[in-house]
Scaffold this active site. Structure first.
Site, PDB file in Angstrom:
ATOM      1  N   ASP A  43      10.084  24.774 -52.974  1.00 41.93           N
ATOM      2  CA  ASP A  43       9.397  23.917 -53.757  1.00 41.93           C
ATOM      3  C   ASP A  43       9.541  22.742 -52.764  1.00 41.93           C
ATOM      4  OD1 ASP A  43       8.098  22.936 -56.278  1.00 41.93           O
ATOM      5  OD2 ASP A  43       9.475  21.307 -55.743  1.00 41.93           O
ATOM      6  N   TYR A  48       8.671  13.889 -50.745  1.00 39.15           N
ATOM      7  CA  TYR A  48      10.315  13.892 -50.308  1.00 39.15           C
ATOM      8  C   TYR A  48      10.498  13.772 -48.864  1.00 39.15           C
ATOM      9  CZ  TYR A  48       9.942  17.005 -54.539  1.00 39.15           C
ATOM     10  OH  TYR A  48       9.925  17.175 -55.929  1.00 39.15           O
ATOM     11  N   LYS A  77       3.004  19.417 -53.484  1.00 42.94           N
ATOM     12  CA  LYS A  77       2.549  18.173 -54.601  1.00 42.94           C
ATOM     13  C   LYS A  77       1.763  16.959 -54.139  1.00 42.94           C
ATOM     14  CE  LYS A  77       6.926  19.473 -57.092  1.00 42.94           C
ATOM     15  NZ  LYS A  77       7.879  19.673 -56.167  1.00 42.94           N
ATOM     16  N   HIS A 110       1.640  15.591 -58.552  1.00 41.04           N
ATOM     17  CA  HIS A 110       2.997  15.183 -58.652  1.00 41.04           C
ATOM     18  C   HIS A 110       3.372  14.298 -60.091  1.00 41.04           C
ATOM     19  CE1 HIS A 110       6.766  14.808 -56.100  1.00 41.04           C
ATOM     20  NE2 HIS A 110       7.066  14.871 -57.162  1.00 41.04           N
TER      21      HIS A 110
END
Ligand code: A2P
Length: 317
Positions: A43, A48, A77, A110
């Site tokens: 994931d 990130y 996302k 997201h």
């Protein structure tokens, strides 16, 4: 490993590796060890800040024959600054290029929150764009086009309330095939589970272990530590397993996909082994009593003064 089967026959491994907070410098090794241990679902997300390093690990794993692309499930996302329909494809292209892939298995919106282009995190209300100005259904239309183009096999959402999700379910051409939300014994969200089950929308549980490693600014001084909860620890002791394994087994027992994050080989192995743990009815009853509607990721960072967002209209509760 149990899988979730989609209408087109694709299968999503119910337990995947989370990569939020896996820092550049450690996520490369984390993904490589996870793949050699047998993880087949990773994931990811643009925000990130580590997708390029994950891409390096993936391309090496493919070249080394550790795994083949078609045997791996990759989720990512769309970040909030790419909600304008004209920006959605470029958001995905950046992620595909960083991950060194030519398609994603699953691409999610997201957050139900829009930011001005180029803003990663808002510093003031002026950085946010209201959903009245940038409706989620418009963003969704551009997400649907990505499926039409074969750039992602499935699309879904993350952090959506029942109200926002049902608006998509009721009006979208392609129904959302995932809602990824915070779910653990302190935030069980039974009404969401019931709604999603009735509508056939799968759920993924994020922060299943309580995300103790999240930034200090996102933590409350008095927050309870899920991994140390006496009831969870008691069940772990009874089964001779770890508290993390109890939490993962519980998420799987509820039929949710679960994505515990670890950058440590032993803990990754332990978490993966939780797929084989069976909890008893008594365990499930004891865990049901722990619900306290406690969000570890509460979204206050969106509720900036001067923006249209509040915690009440973010979560619709
Ligand atoms: P680490 O990455 O060093 O293993 P969440 O998935 O809820 O975001 O939680 C992630 C946090 O939980 C990280 O701090 C991670 O540390 C830790 N963690 C992951 N697996 C385990 C485990 N089996 N036991 C204890 N802590 C764990």
């Amino acid at each position: 490993m149990k899988t979730l089967e989609f209408a087109n026959g694709d299968r999503l491994p119910m337990l995947g590796l989370g990569t939020w907070k896996s820092a550049p410098g450690e996520v490369y090794t984390a993904v490589k060890t996870a793949l050699s241990l047998g993880y087949r679902h990773i994931d990811c997300a643009f925000i990130y800040g580590n997708e390029a390093e994950i891409g390096k690990a993936l391309s090496e794993a493919f070249a080394e024959g550790v795994v083949q692309r078609e045997d791996l499930w990759i989720t990512s996302k769309l970040w909030n600054d790419c909600h304008a329909p004209a920006d959605v494809a470029s958001g995905l292209q950046q992620t595909l290029s960083d991950l060194q892939l030519d398609y994603l298995d699953l691409y999610l919106i997201h957050w139900p929150v829009a930011l001005k282009k180029g803003v990663f995190l808002p510093e003031s209300g002026a950085d946010l764009v209201s959903l009245a100005d940038l409706p989620l259904l418009d963003t969704w239309g551009a997400m649907e086009a990505l499926v039409d183009q074969g750039l992602c096999r499935h699309i879904g959402v993350s952090n959506f309330s029942i109200k926002k999700l049902s608006n998509l379910v009721d009006h979208a051409r392609l129904k959302p095939e995932m809602n990824q939300i915070e779910l653990h014994p302190y935030l069980q969200q039974p009404a969401m589970l019931d709604y999603c089950q009735a509508q056939g929308v799968p759920l993924t549980a994020y922060s299943p272990l309580g995300s103790r490693d999240r930034p200090e600014g996102l933590k409350a001084a008095d927050e309870p530590t899920l991994l140390e909860d006496p009831a969870v620890v008691a069940i772990a002791t009874e089964h001779n397993i770890s508290p993390a394994q109890v939490l993962i087994a519980w998420a799987l027992h509820r039929g949710t996909v679960v994505i515990p994050k670890s950058v440590n080989l032993e803990r990754q192995a332990q978490n993966l082994a939780a797929a084989d743990v069976t909890l008893t009815d008594a365990d499930i009853e004891a865990i049901a009593k722990l619900d306290r509607h406690r969000r570890y990721v509460d979204g206050t960072f969106w509720a900036r003064e001067g923006s249209a967002y509040t915690l009440a209209n973010l979560w619709d509760e």
